[in-house]
Motif scaffolding. Structure first.
Motif, PDB file in Angstrom:
ATOM      1  N   ASP A   1       3.288   5.853   5.905  1.00  0.00           N
ATOM      2  CA  ASP A   1       3.199   4.953   7.057  1.00  0.00           C
ATOM      3  C   ASP A   1       2.876   3.514   6.647  1.00  0.00           C
ATOM      4  OD1 ASP A   1       3.629   7.261   8.453  1.00  0.00           O
ATOM      5  OD2 ASP A   1       1.553   7.479   9.156  1.00  0.00           O
ATOM      6  N   ARG A   2       2.694   3.284   5.355  1.00  0.00           N
ATOM      7  CA  ARG A   2       2.368   1.937   4.847  1.00  0.00           C
ATOM      8  C   ARG A   2       1.154   1.378   5.589  1.00  0.00           C
ATOM      9  NH1 ARG A   2       8.726  -0.134   4.416  1.00  0.00           N
ATOM     10  NH2 ARG A   2       9.482   1.929   3.880  1.00  0.00           N
ATOM     11  N   ASP A   3       0.168   2.248   5.787  1.00  0.00           N
ATOM     12  CA  ASP A   3      -0.975   1.919   6.635  1.00  0.00           C
ATOM     13  C   ASP A   3      -2.095   1.330   5.768  1.00  0.00           C
ATOM     14  OD1 ASP A   3      -3.296   1.949   8.216  1.00  0.00           O
ATOM     15  OD2 ASP A   3      -2.513   3.598   9.432  1.00  0.00           O
ATOM     16  N   VAL A   4      -2.130   0.024   5.717  1.00  0.00           N
ATOM     17  CA  VAL A   4      -3.047  -0.694   4.826  1.00  0.00           C
ATOM     18  C   VAL A   4      -4.498  -0.312   5.088  1.00  0.00           C
ATOM     19  CG1 VAL A   4      -3.934  -2.993   4.246  1.00  0.00           C
ATOM     20  CG2 VAL A   4      -1.472  -2.634   4.541  1.00  0.00           C
ATOM     21  N   ARG A   5      -4.878  -0.299   6.342  1.00  0.00           N
ATOM     22  CA  ARG A   5      -6.282  -0.046   6.680  1.00  0.00           C
ATOM     23  C   ARG A   5      -6.698   1.379   6.294  1.00  0.00           C
ATOM     24  NH1 ARG A   5     -10.486  -1.992  10.231  1.00  0.00           N
ATOM     25  NH2 ARG A   5      -9.350  -3.867  10.806  1.00  0.00           N
ATOM     26  N   ARG A   6      -5.826   2.344   6.592  1.00  0.00           N
ATOM     27  CA  ARG A   6      -6.165   3.731   6.240  1.00  0.00           C
ATOM     28  C   ARG A   6      -6.233   3.907   4.726  1.00  0.00           C
ATOM     29  NH1 ARG A   6      -2.419   8.316   8.265  1.00  0.00           N
ATOM     30  NH2 ARG A   6      -1.212   6.562   9.090  1.00  0.00           N
ATOM     31  N   LEU A   7      -5.304   3.308   4.010  1.00  0.00           N
ATOM     32  CA  LEU A   7      -5.315   3.408   2.548  1.00  0.00           C
ATOM     33  C   LEU A   7      -6.622   2.850   1.989  1.00  0.00           C
ATOM     34  CD1 LEU A   7      -1.626   2.324   1.857  1.00  0.00           C
ATOM     35  CD2 LEU A   7      -2.574   4.587   1.384  1.00  0.00           C
ATOM     36  N   ASN A   8      -7.029   1.704   2.514  1.00  0.00           N
ATOM     37  CA  ASN A   8      -8.268   1.078   2.045  1.00  0.00           C
ATOM     38  C   ASN A   8      -9.471   1.957   2.381  1.00  0.00           C
ATOM     39  OD1 ASN A   8      -9.633  -1.261   0.854  1.00  0.00           O
ATOM     40  ND2 ASN A   8     -10.457  -1.596   2.892  1.00  0.00           N
ATOM     41  N   GLU A   9      -9.488   2.484   3.591  1.00  0.00           N
ATOM     42  CA  GLU A   9     -10.663   3.263   4.019  1.00  0.00           C
ATOM     43  C   GLU A   9     -10.769   4.594   3.279  1.00  0.00           C
ATOM     44  OE1 GLU A   9     -10.400   3.281   8.270  1.00  0.00           O
ATOM     45  OE2 GLU A   9     -11.133   1.199   8.414  1.00  0.00           O
ATOM     46  N   MET A  10      -9.652   5.153   2.837  1.00  0.00           N
ATOM     47  CA  MET A  10      -9.742   6.437   2.127  1.00  0.00           C
ATOM     48  C   MET A  10     -10.067   6.255   0.641  1.00  0.00           C
ATOM     49  SD  MET A  10      -5.870   7.923   1.649  1.00  0.00           S
ATOM     50  CE  MET A  10      -5.855   8.360   3.361  1.00  0.00           C
ATOM     51  N   GLY A  11     -10.091   5.003   0.172  1.00  0.00           N
ATOM     52  CA  GLY A  11     -10.567   4.758  -1.184  1.00  0.00           C
ATOM     53  C   GLY A  11      -9.488   4.411  -2.197  1.00  0.00           C
ATOM     54  N   VAL A  12      -8.291   4.058  -1.715  1.00  0.00           N
ATOM     55  CA  VAL A  12      -7.293   3.529  -2.655  1.00  0.00           C
ATOM     56  C   VAL A  12      -7.828   2.199  -3.196  1.00  0.00           C
ATOM     57  CG1 VAL A  12      -4.918   2.688  -2.917  1.00  0.00           C
ATOM     58  CG2 VAL A  12      -5.404   4.633  -1.419  1.00  0.00           C
ATOM     59  N   HIS A  13      -7.759   2.002  -4.498  1.00  0.00           N
ATOM     60  CA  HIS A  13      -8.285   0.762  -5.060  1.00  0.00           C
ATOM     61  C   HIS A  13      -7.547  -0.423  -4.445  1.00  0.00           C
ATOM     62  CE1 HIS A  13      -9.348  -2.462  -7.788  1.00  0.00           C
ATOM     63  NE2 HIS A  13     -10.362  -1.702  -8.191  1.00  0.00           N
TER      64      HIS A  13
ATOM     65  N   GLU B   1       2.584  -9.501   5.617  1.00  0.00           N
ATOM     66  CA  GLU B   1       2.593  -9.286   7.069  1.00  0.00           C
ATOM     67  C   GLU B   1       1.886  -7.976   7.400  1.00  0.00           C
ATOM     68  OE1 GLU B   1       3.433 -11.044   9.710  1.00  0.00           O
ATOM     69  OE2 GLU B   1       3.790 -12.759   8.398  1.00  0.00           O
ATOM     70  N   ALA B   2       2.046  -6.978   6.540  1.00  0.00           N
ATOM     71  CA  ALA B   2       1.373  -5.693   6.757  1.00  0.00           C
ATOM     72  C   ALA B   2      -0.147  -5.878   6.734  1.00  0.00           C
ATOM     73  CB  ALA B   2       1.808  -4.688   5.690  1.00  0.00           C
ATOM     74  N   TYR B   3      -0.624  -6.757   5.869  1.00  0.00           N
ATOM     75  CA  TYR B   3      -2.062  -7.059   5.843  1.00  0.00           C
ATOM     76  C   TYR B   3      -2.505  -7.766   7.113  1.00  0.00           C
ATOM     77  CZ  TYR B   3      -3.832  -5.489   1.428  1.00  0.00           C
ATOM     78  OH  TYR B   3      -4.299  -4.694   0.426  1.00  0.00           O
ATOM     79  N   ARG B   4      -1.668  -8.685   7.555  1.00  0.00           N
ATOM     80  CA  ARG B   4      -1.982  -9.458   8.764  1.00  0.00           C
ATOM     81  C   ARG B   4      -2.165  -8.508   9.957  1.00  0.00           C
ATOM     82  NH1 ARG B   4      -1.711 -14.736   9.776  1.00  0.00           N
ATOM     83  NH2 ARG B   4      -1.062 -15.264   7.666  1.00  0.00           N
TER      84      ARG B   4
END
Lengths: 280, 115
Positions: free
Chosen positions: B53-65, B90-93
């Motif tokens: 899903d290219r989900d930046v927030r979820r990736l960050n919260e689950m502990g991807v560096h 844009e995905a970060y935005r």
């Protein structure tokens, strides 16, 4: 006995080559001017070898094994690594290494209880490619790259980086050849690559840090610029300034700040300094 | 400490990205066989879905560096001209609108570049 003939530090953000034109004209002009000055000062010092302190962005080592420091001991270095060349908008380059000097660092480090990993074929992303593009564009000055881990916890402290720098200085001085050594540190200033504040630059922190360097009091800098302070200014990226603290141990007195730009377009506080005086 | 301390050093996705970036054959499979890559590297279902899903927030919260998340996005969207107007950014935005808006205000105060 080898001799330190130059010491300088600069930002290595990929935007400095990959999307340089996206920054405002005043920032581009300031960056170009400072990088030209650094290259001229480096040339004027007539170094035989550049000892470059940067950091590994999880390119050379997987996350289950991230050495604190790694020395590139190959006879020749080639970069940028595949896939990174497109990102950095750089052609492939080759730079001679200095295996005898590099291997001396590794072995003398061990004798002084400083564990240094090494690689014969080190891969290069922005951390080495951007500074070499601007400072050593012909690739005619030999390079010994040293990368540190300042991105995968536990992140070393500034005191540790400075102590490691002091050990490197002793090891360099003890090299039996008459090499003229230029110390270059790369990384920082404030940025949070890949974090929630990816677009943020902490101008206040950056100017404060550069003022500390310009004041030239190393003990005060180490006391004030804690890891917590760096993390608050941009997690996972600002601590690249630990490479600057390694270089700091090769110097004495104030740094000359050539330029500073709060470059949101390059997603990094962007700065360039030189230290006029090497430590004895 | 900051965001980087969220990193889960033992997350299979953090191992997978290291090898994918360094291997042209694995990079070629990224857009055609992500599910197969995820299986081979032992990703859990939640890791795979956040990645897909290219989900930046979820990736960050689950502990991807945090270094790996922009690299994941570049594998999807391409690596060249990675300015703040690039789809990867844009995905970060979208993931962090408040932080992006604060940066926009700072940019406006400093004098705007071309994004």
């Amino acid at each position: 006995m080898a001799q330190v003939v130059a010491a300088m530090a600069l930002t290595h953000s990929p935007g400095l080559t990959g999307w340089f034109d996206r920054a405002p004209e005043n920032q581009r002009r300031e960056a170009r001017g400072a990088l030209d000055t650094m290259r001229e000062r480096l040339r004027a010092a007539r170094p035989d070898v550049i000892l470059l302190f940067s950091n590994d962005h999880l390119l050379n080592w997987p996350i289950n094994n991230t050495p604190e420091y790694t020395v590139g001991i190959g006879a020749e270095h080639a970069g940028p690594a595949d896939w990174y060349d497109e990102w950095l908008a750089l052609e492939k380059y080759r730079i001679p290494g200095h295996p005898a000097f590099a291997r001396h660092l590794v072995n003398e480090g061990a004798r002084r209880r400083l564990g240094l990993a090494y690689l014969r074929d080190m891969q290069f992303d922005d951390g080495v490619s951007v500074p070499m593009h601007y400072l050593n564009p012909e690739g005619d000055i030999a390079l010994v790259p040293v990368t540190m881990n300042c991105t995968v916890p536990p992140i070393p402290t500034p005191e540790r980086a400075y102590q490691v720098g002091a050990t490197f200085r002793e090891i360099v001085k003890g090299y039996p050849g008459a090499e003229r050594v230029a110390v270059v540190a790369t990384g920082g200033l404030s940025h949070e690559p890949g974090g929630p504040r990816y677009f943020w630059v902490d101008e206040e922190f950056d100017r404060w840090f550069l003022e500390l360097l310009a004041a030239g009091d190393h003990a005060a800098l180490l006391r004030e610029c804690t890891l917590e302070r760096m993390e608050a200014a941009g997690s996972g990226g600002t601590a690249e300034l630990l490479a600057w603290m390694v270089a700091l141990a090769f110097t004495t007195g104030p740094a000359e700040v050539l330029a500073y730009m709060p470059a949101i377009a390059w997603r990094s506080g962007t700065g360039m300094v030189v230290w006029p005086h090497a430590a004895d | 400490m900051g965001n980087v301390e969220r990193c889960d050093k033992t997350l299979p996705l953090n191992e997978m990205i290291f090898y994918v970036r360094r291997d042209a054959a694995l990079r070629a499979r990224w857009l055609t066989d992500l599910a197969g890559l995820a299986r081979e590297f032992g990703l859990g279902q939640a890791e795979y879905e956040a990645l897909r899903d290219r989900d930046v927030r979820r990736l960050n919260e689950m502990g991807v560096h945090q270094y790996y998340i922009p690299q994941i996005l570049r594998l999807f969207y391409g690596a060249s001209a990675n300015s703040n107007a690039h789809p990867a950014l844009e995905a970060y935005r979208k993931a962090y609108p408040e932080e992006a808006a604060a940066s926009d205000r700072l940019q406006a105060r400093l004098g705007r570049g071309q994004g």
